[in-house]
Motif scaffolding. Sequence first.
Motif, PDB file in Angstrom:
ATOM      1  N   ASP A 107      51.534 152.496  22.705  1.00  0.00           N
ATOM      2  CA  ASP A 107      50.440 151.624  22.267  1.00  0.00           C
ATOM      3  C   ASP A 107      50.904 150.163  22.229  1.00  0.00           C
ATOM      4  OD1 ASP A 107      48.628 153.716  21.905  1.00  0.00           O
ATOM      5  OD2 ASP A 107      49.234 154.027  19.812  1.00  0.00           O
ATOM      6  N   TRP A 108      52.107 149.955  21.738  1.00  0.00           N
ATOM      7  CA  TRP A 108      52.627 148.588  21.639  1.00  0.00           C
ATOM      8  C   TRP A 108      52.951 148.017  23.009  1.00  0.00           C
ATOM      9  CZ3 TRP A 108      51.799 145.562  17.816  1.00  0.00           C
ATOM     10  CH2 TRP A 108      51.622 146.083  16.529  1.00  0.00           C
ATOM     11  N   VAL A 109      53.441 148.858  23.911  1.00  0.00           N
ATOM     12  CA  VAL A 109      53.675 148.399  25.288  1.00  0.00           C
ATOM     13  C   VAL A 109      52.352 147.941  25.909  1.00  0.00           C
ATOM     14  CG1 VAL A 109      54.311 149.120  27.614  1.00  0.00           C
ATOM     15  CG2 VAL A 109      55.724 149.809  25.672  1.00  0.00           C
ATOM     16  N   ASN A 110      51.310 148.749  25.736  1.00  0.00           N
ATOM     17  CA  ASN A 110      50.003 148.405  26.291  1.00  0.00           C
ATOM     18  C   ASN A 110      49.433 147.139  25.661  1.00  0.00           C
ATOM     19  OD1 ASN A 110      49.991 150.604  28.043  1.00  0.00           O
ATOM     20  ND2 ASN A 110      49.004 151.954  26.551  1.00  0.00           N
ATOM     21  N   LEU A 111      49.660 146.986  24.360  1.00  0.00           N
ATOM     22  CA  LEU A 111      49.168 145.787  23.681  1.00  0.00           C
ATOM     23  C   LEU A 111      49.879 144.543  24.200  1.00  0.00           C
ATOM     24  CD1 LEU A 111      47.289 144.547  21.609  1.00  0.00           C
ATOM     25  CD2 LEU A 111      48.989 145.028  19.828  1.00  0.00           C
ATOM     26  N   ALA A 112      51.190 144.651  24.440  1.00  0.00           N
ATOM     27  CA  ALA A 112      51.938 143.520  24.999  1.00  0.00           C
ATOM     28  C   ALA A 112      51.397 143.136  26.376  1.00  0.00           C
ATOM     29  CB  ALA A 112      53.427 143.856  25.080  1.00  0.00           C
ATOM     30  N   LEU A 113      51.066 144.131  27.191  1.00  0.00           N
ATOM     31  CA  LEU A 113      50.493 143.847  28.512  1.00  0.00           C
ATOM     32  C   LEU A 113      49.096 143.258  28.384  1.00  0.00           C
ATOM     33  CD1 LEU A 113      51.670 146.993  30.501  1.00  0.00           C
ATOM     34  CD2 LEU A 113      52.598 144.668  30.614  1.00  0.00           C
ATOM     35  N   GLU A 114      48.355 143.667  27.355  1.00  0.00           N
ATOM     36  CA  GLU A 114      47.044 143.067  27.106  1.00  0.00           C
ATOM     37  C   GLU A 114      47.177 141.596  26.729  1.00  0.00           C
ATOM     38  OE1 GLU A 114      43.670 144.163  27.137  1.00  0.00           O
ATOM     39  OE2 GLU A 114      44.588 145.600  28.491  1.00  0.00           O
ATOM     40  N   VAL A 115      48.257 141.256  26.026  1.00  0.00           N
ATOM     41  CA  VAL A 115      48.529 139.837  25.755  1.00  0.00           C
ATOM     42  C   VAL A 115      48.654 139.079  27.076  1.00  0.00           C
ATOM     43  CG1 VAL A 115      50.168 138.175  24.781  1.00  0.00           C
ATOM     44  CG2 VAL A 115      49.644 140.273  23.528  1.00  0.00           C
ATOM     45  N   GLY A 116      49.361 139.686  28.023  1.00  0.00           N
ATOM     46  CA  GLY A 116      49.497 139.065  29.338  1.00  0.00           C
ATOM     47  C   GLY A 116      48.165 138.916  30.035  1.00  0.00           C
ATOM     48  N   LYS A 117      47.309 139.920  29.918  1.00  0.00           N
ATOM     49  CA  LYS A 117      45.981 139.859  30.544  1.00  0.00           C
ATOM     50  C   LYS A 117      45.148 138.735  29.940  1.00  0.00           C
ATOM     51  CE  LYS A 117      41.776 142.627  31.220  1.00  0.00           C
ATOM     52  NZ  LYS A 117      41.135 143.966  30.988  1.00  0.00           N
ATOM     53  N   ILE A 118      45.101 138.661  28.620  1.00  0.00           N
ATOM     54  CA  ILE A 118      44.276 137.630  27.974  1.00  0.00           C
ATOM     55  C   ILE A 118      44.883 136.245  28.184  1.00  0.00           C
ATOM     56  CG2 ILE A 118      45.222 137.430  25.623  1.00  0.00           C
ATOM     57  CD1 ILE A 118      41.525 138.034  26.524  1.00  0.00           C
ATOM     58  N   ILE A 149      56.990 133.257  26.941  1.00  0.00           N
ATOM     59  CA  ILE A 149      56.846 134.695  26.719  1.00  0.00           C
ATOM     60  C   ILE A 149      55.445 135.144  27.124  1.00  0.00           C
ATOM     61  CG2 ILE A 149      56.797 136.501  24.956  1.00  0.00           C
ATOM     62  CD1 ILE A 149      59.600 135.441  25.780  1.00  0.00           C
ATOM     63  N   ALA A 150      54.428 134.341  26.790  1.00  0.00           N
ATOM     64  CA  ALA A 150      53.064 134.681  27.187  1.00  0.00           C
ATOM     65  C   ALA A 150      52.945 134.732  28.708  1.00  0.00           C
ATOM     66  CB  ALA A 150      52.082 133.665  26.609  1.00  0.00           C
ATOM     67  N   VAL A 151      53.560 133.785  29.403  1.00  0.00           N
ATOM     68  CA  VAL A 151      53.521 133.762  30.864  1.00  0.00           C
ATOM     69  C   VAL A 151      54.260 134.967  31.440  1.00  0.00           C
ATOM     70  CG1 VAL A 151      54.230 132.491  32.929  1.00  0.00           C
ATOM     71  CG2 VAL A 151      53.233 131.265  30.997  1.00  0.00           C
ATOM     72  N   LEU A 152      55.418 135.305  30.873  1.00  0.00           N
ATOM     73  CA  LEU A 152      56.155 136.476  31.341  1.00  0.00           C
ATOM     74  C   LEU A 152      55.305 137.732  31.204  1.00  0.00           C
ATOM     75  CD1 LEU A 152      58.760 137.860  32.330  1.00  0.00           C
ATOM     76  CD2 LEU A 152      59.491 137.994  29.936  1.00  0.00           C
ATOM     77  N   LEU A 153      54.609 137.874  30.087  1.00  0.00           N
ATOM     78  CA  LEU A 153      53.752 139.042  29.888  1.00  0.00           C
ATOM     79  C   LEU A 153      52.606 139.058  30.905  1.00  0.00           C
ATOM     80  CD1 LEU A 153      53.613 139.197  25.981  1.00  0.00           C
ATOM     81  CD2 LEU A 153      54.920 140.673  27.529  1.00  0.00           C
ATOM     82  N   THR A 154      52.117 137.869  31.285  1.00  0.00           N
ATOM     83  CA  THR A 154      51.083 137.794  32.321  1.00  0.00           C
ATOM     84  C   THR A 154      51.620 138.293  33.657  1.00  0.00           C
ATOM     85  OG1 THR A 154      49.890 135.982  31.251  1.00  0.00           O
ATOM     86  CG2 THR A 154      49.586 136.234  33.620  1.00  0.00           C
ATOM     87  N   LEU A 155      52.818 137.874  34.007  1.00  0.00           N
ATOM     88  CA  LEU A 155      53.419 138.315  35.273  1.00  0.00           C
ATOM     89  C   LEU A 155      53.618 139.825  35.277  1.00  0.00           C
ATOM     90  CD1 LEU A 155      56.069 135.477  35.746  1.00  0.00           C
ATOM     91  CD2 LEU A 155      53.883 135.720  36.942  1.00  0.00           C
ATOM     92  N   LEU A 156      54.029 140.371  34.138  1.00  0.00           N
ATOM     93  CA  LEU A 156      54.211 141.826  34.053  1.00  0.00           C
ATOM     94  C   LEU A 156      52.860 142.536  34.129  1.00  0.00           C
ATOM     95  CD1 LEU A 156      56.951 142.033  31.267  1.00  0.00           C
ATOM     96  CD2 LEU A 156      57.251 142.006  33.757  1.00  0.00           C
ATOM     97  N   TYR A 157      51.853 141.982  33.469  1.00  0.00           N
ATOM     98  CA  TYR A 157      50.505 142.558  33.549  1.00  0.00           C
ATOM     99  C   TYR A 157      50.024 142.612  34.998  1.00  0.00           C
ATOM    100  CZ  TYR A 157      45.428 142.286  33.865  1.00  0.00           C
ATOM    101  OH  TYR A 157      44.122 142.471  34.262  1.00  0.00           O
ATOM    102  N   LEU A 158      50.362 141.581  35.792  1.00  0.00           N
ATOM    103  CA  LEU A 158      49.960 141.537  37.194  1.00  0.00           C
ATOM    104  C   LEU A 158      50.814 142.452  38.067  1.00  0.00           C
ATOM    105  CD1 LEU A 158      49.325 137.694  37.550  1.00  0.00           C
ATOM    106  CD2 LEU A 158      47.596 139.514  37.596  1.00  0.00           C
ATOM    107  N   GLY A 159      51.819 143.072  37.467  1.00  0.00           N
ATOM    108  CA  GLY A 159      52.661 144.007  38.207  1.00  0.00           C
ATOM    109  C   GLY A 159      53.726 143.334  39.059  1.00  0.00           C
ATOM    110  N   ILE A 160      54.024 142.076  38.769  1.00  0.00           N
ATOM    111  CA  ILE A 160      55.017 141.349  39.563  1.00  0.00           C
ATOM    112  C   ILE A 160      56.415 141.798  39.156  1.00  0.00           C
ATOM    113  CG2 ILE A 160      55.959 139.067  40.099  1.00  0.00           C
ATOM    114  CD1 ILE A 160      53.117 137.984  39.784  1.00  0.00           C
ATOM    115  N   LYS A 161      57.214 142.131  40.152  1.00  0.00           N
ATOM    116  CA  LYS A 161      58.538 142.704  39.906  1.00  0.00           C
ATOM    117  C   LYS A 161      59.654 141.767  40.381  1.00  0.00           C
ATOM    118  CE  LYS A 161      56.902 147.480  40.231  1.00  0.00           C
ATOM    119  NZ  LYS A 161      57.095 148.818  40.841  1.00  0.00           N
TER     120      LYS A 161
END
Length: 549
Positions: free
Chosen positions: A194-205, A496-508
């Motif tokens: 749940d927390w992993v998903n919430l962190a990725l949602e931070v990236g999305k928003i 950190i917010a930008v990093l979470l956005t990149l992870l949300y976009l699936g960038i590796k």
Amino acid sequence: MFCEQCEQTASGNGCHQWGACGKSPQVNAVQDLLIHCLQGLAQVALRARELGIKTQVADLFTCEALFATMTNVNFQQQRFTEYIKRAIAIKEKLKAQIQQVSNTLENWSELACFEPDCNSSLVEQGQDISLKFISQSGTDIDIFSLKLTVLYGIKGVASYAFHAQELGQADEAVYQFCYQALVNLQCQDLSLNDWVNLALEVGKINLRTMELLDAGHTKTYGHPIPTPVPLNTKKGKAILVSGHDLKQLKALLEQTVNTGITVYTHGELLPAHGYPLLKQTYPHLYGHYGTAWQNQTREFAKFPGAIVLTTNCLMPPHEEYQDKLFTLGPVGYAGLSYLPGNSEGTPDFTPVIQRALELPGFREDEPPRQVMTGFARNAVLGVADQVLAAIGSGKIRHLFLIGGCDGAKPDRNYYTEIVEKVPQDCLVLTLACGKFRFFNKNLGEIAGLPRLMDVGQCNDAYSAIQIALGLAKALNTTVNELPLSLILSWYEQKAIAVLLTLLYLGIKDIRLGPTVPAFFSPNVLKLLAENYNLKPITTPDQDLAACLG
């Protein structure tokens, strides 16, 4: 005291005696208390929204207050006391409105009812709240790690939302998410997943929030265009503006028309020169002075005019220049002159102008020298065909995005060295204050294009993302399959917010440095490595070989 939200946290583990940024334990405690009060406000605001009650005042205040708790923004205990009192007042007003609309007695939680005793030590209360928050996660260090990641990411989102709303750009979904995330930080029944998903949602928003800010900038000042920016000073009275805030820079420029004062940018405001409706409208916006935030104590001391700090990052000021340094918005430090905003958030810059006229200014012109800025998404994608043709012909072998936050640690010289060693058949895109490690280096051209392109501020990360997505679309591929490597530096919570956005976009395959965040537990770091191949930087030679291999 417990704080590990920035890259320079003591010993890479956390600040416990005094903040490496200069933040005192007392300020840290009232910041923690403010966050707790904002969580209570968030819960009430969510209920108000359910009932159709407008929460605009709470929305804007929450973003500003969260912004103020970021690293190197505000060191002033009294300002945080005022934020706490205002948070309670806004919360109670919303409660009264809810009571009128619902016409029932609300069963408020302990969090929504919390109100600190302002007649006793807020520092002690903040310390108690901090210990309670830490103890809630028990022995599960991974969940605590992700809670901190979410909190720090939300601070970054709030800063972008603060700037966006200044320019008339807002999305109710952003505020709704921030409120819900703040409330969730108190939850003890969410799983690790749940927390992993919430962190990725931070990236999305955060992606949406950066899109709003990009729209605010480009609709107000035009799309950036490649622009030469003087680095030399010229004779005359001067004002230096640091931080990120384009709206406040424009307000200062308006108020200094016909004063004979030359305005210079500092730090992250270098890209302001690329916006045509700023540069062309105000010819006294002349050039750029100095480099990144961590050098300001030396650079501010030498500047012979008044200085305005609009946002982070503020270093604890030295006595030799604090009488000419002014802050505004969420920025504060005891002993500095603060410029309050009017109903639209715009200060009266008269004290700054008067101080600039009192000071000697520059006594002579320096020899000309310059750098280029303004290579934002429209400028780069406007020559996408040229870039793609050069890639297809082999003239351009690889693209590097090398940028992010700068800092004072010596190992950040890695970023200078790697740019110097990037082969001649490669392009380098950069953004944020990390570029000051190499922004004035002449890397020449390739296929008729400059090899070093400044995309903009950290606030312009959306532009860099759109460049990558645009090139991938043109090649009918994914960002991960582009001949592109991301080598990023981080310091504070926007990164950190930008990093979470990149992870949300699936960038590796992102390389992150100069160190990995202290709040990433070993298991969280392992998860990021396994799912996204996120890795720490090594040496310039090793990383270049891996990227080009």
